[in-house]
Design a protein around this motif. Structure first.
Motif, PDB file in Angstrom:
ATOM      1  N   SER A 281       0.884  -1.095  -0.174  1.00 14.39           N
ATOM      2  CA  SER A 281      -0.042  -0.039   0.071  1.00 14.39           C
ATOM      3  C   SER A 281       0.808   1.468  -0.224  1.00 14.39           C
ATOM      4  O   SER A 281       1.933   1.131  -0.014  1.00 14.39           O
ATOM      5  CB  SER A 281      -1.071  -0.016   1.257  1.00 14.39           C
ATOM      6  OG  SER A 281      -0.168   0.238   2.438  1.00 14.39           O
ATOM      7  N   HIS A 282       0.132   2.368  -0.135  1.00 14.81           N
ATOM      8  CA  HIS A 282       0.828   3.558  -0.046  1.00 14.81           C
ATOM      9  C   HIS A 282       0.068   4.515   1.177  1.00 14.81           C
ATOM     10  O   HIS A 282      -0.787   5.517   0.793  1.00 14.81           O
ATOM     11  CB  HIS A 282       1.258   4.310  -1.377  1.00 14.81           C
ATOM     12  CG  HIS A 282       1.789   5.947  -1.062  1.00 14.81           C
ATOM     13  ND1 HIS A 282       2.957   5.783  -0.354  1.00 14.81           N
ATOM     14  CD2 HIS A 282       1.237   6.801  -1.490  1.00 14.81           C
ATOM     15  CE1 HIS A 282       3.503   7.100  -0.390  1.00 14.81           C
ATOM     16  NE2 HIS A 282       2.263   7.857  -0.931  1.00 14.81           N
ATOM     17  N   TYR A 283       0.151   4.068   2.160  1.00 13.97           N
ATOM     18  CA  TYR A 283      -0.861   4.753   3.208  1.00 13.97           C
ATOM     19  C   TYR A 283      -0.139   5.178   4.595  1.00 13.97           C
ATOM     20  O   TYR A 283      -0.030   6.477   4.882  1.00 13.97           O
ATOM     21  CB  TYR A 283      -1.910   3.765   3.551  1.00 13.97           C
ATOM     22  CG  TYR A 283      -3.028   4.230   4.846  1.00 13.97           C
ATOM     23  CD1 TYR A 283      -3.752   5.143   4.615  1.00 13.97           C
ATOM     24  CD2 TYR A 283      -2.797   3.711   6.066  1.00 13.97           C
ATOM     25  CE1 TYR A 283      -4.458   5.831   5.592  1.00 13.97           C
ATOM     26  CE2 TYR A 283      -3.458   4.002   7.166  1.00 13.97           C
ATOM     27  CZ  TYR A 283      -4.531   5.204   6.913  1.00 13.97           C
ATOM     28  OH  TYR A 283      -5.154   5.861   7.814  1.00 13.97           O
ATOM     29  N   TYR A 284       0.648   4.275   5.229  1.00 14.71           N
ATOM     30  CA  TYR A 284       1.216   4.532   6.415  1.00 14.71           C
ATOM     31  C   TYR A 284       2.418   5.449   6.327  1.00 14.71           C
ATOM     32  O   TYR A 284       2.685   6.394   7.363  1.00 14.71           O
ATOM     33  CB  TYR A 284       1.884   3.170   7.238  1.00 14.71           C
ATOM     34  CG  TYR A 284       0.762   2.102   7.403  1.00 14.71           C
ATOM     35  CD1 TYR A 284      -0.059   2.408   8.427  1.00 14.71           C
ATOM     36  CD2 TYR A 284       0.489   1.351   6.463  1.00 14.71           C
ATOM     37  CE1 TYR A 284      -1.058   1.497   8.751  1.00 14.71           C
ATOM     38  CE2 TYR A 284      -0.548   0.116   6.793  1.00 14.71           C
ATOM     39  CZ  TYR A 284      -1.389   0.558   7.878  1.00 14.71           C
ATOM     40  OH  TYR A 284      -2.267  -0.523   8.230  1.00 14.71           O
ATOM     41  N   SER A 285       2.934   5.636   5.339  1.00 18.01           N
ATOM     42  CA  SER A 285       4.043   6.697   5.138  1.00 18.01           C
ATOM     43  C   SER A 285       3.829   8.068   4.500  1.00 18.01           C
ATOM     44  O   SER A 285       4.459   8.806   4.486  1.00 18.01           O
ATOM     45  CB  SER A 285       5.100   5.905   4.298  1.00 18.01           C
ATOM     46  OG  SER A 285       4.772   5.749   2.847  1.00 18.01           O
ATOM     47  N   GLN A 286       2.402   8.104   4.225  1.00 16.96           N
ATOM     48  CA  GLN A 286       2.089   9.350   3.689  1.00 16.96           C
ATOM     49  C   GLN A 286       1.863  10.310   5.118  1.00 16.96           C
ATOM     50  O   GLN A 286       1.856  10.215   5.983  1.00 16.96           O
ATOM     51  CB  GLN A 286       0.501   9.312   3.303  1.00 16.96           C
ATOM     52  CG  GLN A 286       0.305   8.744   2.072  1.00 16.96           C
ATOM     53  CD  GLN A 286      -1.220   8.876   1.753  1.00 16.96           C
ATOM     54  OE1 GLN A 286      -2.095   9.517   2.130  1.00 16.96           O
ATOM     55  NE2 GLN A 286      -1.860   7.846   1.069  1.00 16.96           N
ATOM     56  N   PRO A 287       2.593  11.645   4.686  1.00 14.28           N
ATOM     57  CA  PRO A 287       2.699  12.600   5.534  1.00 14.28           C
ATOM     58  C   PRO A 287       1.800  12.653   6.719  1.00 14.28           C
ATOM     59  O   PRO A 287       1.901  12.907   7.662  1.00 14.28           O
ATOM     60  CB  PRO A 287       3.147  13.804   4.905  1.00 14.28           C
ATOM     61  CG  PRO A 287       4.017  13.248   3.605  1.00 14.28           C
ATOM     62  CD  PRO A 287       3.282  12.121   3.132  1.00 14.28           C
ATOM     63  N   THR A 288       0.745  13.059   5.963  1.00 11.09           N
ATOM     64  CA  THR A 288      -0.486  13.274   7.041  1.00 11.09           C
ATOM     65  C   THR A 288      -0.912  12.173   7.759  1.00 11.09           C
ATOM     66  O   THR A 288      -1.390  12.376   8.892  1.00 11.09           O
ATOM     67  CB  THR A 288      -1.691  13.898   6.098  1.00 11.09           C
ATOM     68  OG1 THR A 288      -2.982  14.355   6.990  1.00 11.09           O
ATOM     69  CG2 THR A 288      -2.359  12.393   5.130  1.00 11.09           C
ATOM     70  N   GLU A 289      -0.788  10.954   7.455  1.00 12.91           N
ATOM     71  CA  GLU A 289      -1.071   9.784   8.058  1.00 12.91           C
ATOM     72  C   GLU A 289       0.022   9.622   9.242  1.00 12.91           C
ATOM     73  O   GLU A 289      -0.281   9.193  10.446  1.00 12.91           O
ATOM     74  CB  GLU A 289      -1.302   8.528   7.401  1.00 12.91           C
ATOM     75  CG  GLU A 289      -2.388   8.627   6.440  1.00 12.91           C
ATOM     76  CD  GLU A 289      -3.820   8.713   7.264  1.00 12.91           C
ATOM     77  OE1 GLU A 289      -3.830   8.207   8.386  1.00 12.91           O
ATOM     78  OE2 GLU A 289      -4.638   9.336   6.781  1.00 12.91           O
TER      79      GLU A 289
END
Length: 263
Positions: free
Chosen positions: A189-197
């Protein structure tokens, strides 16, 4: 009086702001400065009362932890609050940027209020931190904009972003970001490393590490599966970020109080 699972699901240990009395959603709107509050049609009168008390206590705890006036949480009356309005059984808490709405699901919103508040704050503060950015969220804009509006509060906020996402030499990802990237690879995925998350989870950790315990406000940054997998800041990184959050919001609260006294 009927019993309800909400009465036993959420542990709390904090000041008695309501003096053991019931509050309403009107009280919440006035106390915390929301623009509007919307309730779902399937929220019963009894559930409205339980939810109002839970949300009031959680927001009061958040205000106390952040050292800001309660009305600050409404983001200058730009933030809307919705409870039980999604209509989906699996719906959870979420923030809707296009509507500037913090939405709490009727049965799955507990524990996510702090996380979603950060998203709302991240959205709101962009206009003050990066006024010319195309990105809607300040933490995303941080990736692309080295110049921010000059202000002591903005310097503290950028320092917070730097410590969350960069290592000590400021050229490599922080250990926290590396852990998030590893989680994304594991889950494809590309979720946990998104800056806002990344920042929302760091904010959760800061709130949960306070002396106040409120499971409706925040839960999961210590013993959840995500926490055990490295989804939250750990060790010295967590201590540093907690200090950065404290310094930023305390300075913000002092600035807001000073503005109020001048008026």
């Amino acid at each position: 009086m009927p019993s309800h699972p909400w009465q036993h699901r959420y542990t709390r240990n904090g000041p008695d702001y309501r003096f053991d009395s019931n509050v309403s959603f009107i009280d919440i709107k006035q106390q915390f400065g929301f623009s509007t509050i919307r309730l779902g049609r399937w929220v019963s009168i009894f559930e409205q009362q339980l939810a109002a008390n839970l949300i009031f206590d959680a927001l009061a705890d958040l205000s106390f932890i952040l050292n800001v006036p309660p009305s600050t949480l409404g983001l200058r009356q730009s933030l809307h609050l919705a409870f039980g309005c999604d209509g989906s059984v699996d719906a959870k808490a979420h923030y809707q940027p296009n509507k500037r709405t913090l939405a709490l699901a009727k049965n799955a919103g507990g524990g996510a209020l702090a996380h979603e508040f950060w998203h709302a704050f991240d959205h709101y503060i962009t206009q003050h931190l990066y006024p010319h950015a195309r990105e809607a969220l300040a933490s995303h804009a941080w990736l692309h904009h080295h110049q921010y509006a000059s202000h002591p509060l903005n310097e503290r906020l950028v320092t917070l972003f730097n410590h969350a996402m960069l290592g000590e030499d400021a050229t490599q990802p922080s250990r926290y970001l590396q852990q998030a990237i590893a989680l994304d690879k594991h889950h494809q995925s590309h979720y946990y490393s998104q800056p806002t998350e990344l920042m929302a989870r760091a904010f959760e950790a800061f709130v949960q590490d306070s002396e106040i315990t409120n499971d409706f406000l925040v839960s999961g940054s210590h013993q959840s599966l995500l926490a055990k997998a490295g989804g939250y800041p750990q060790g010295d990184c967590r201590k540093q970020l907690n200090q950065n959050f404290y310094q930023y919001f305390t300075a913000l609260g002092q600035a807001l109080q000073a503005q109020k006294s001048i008026k």
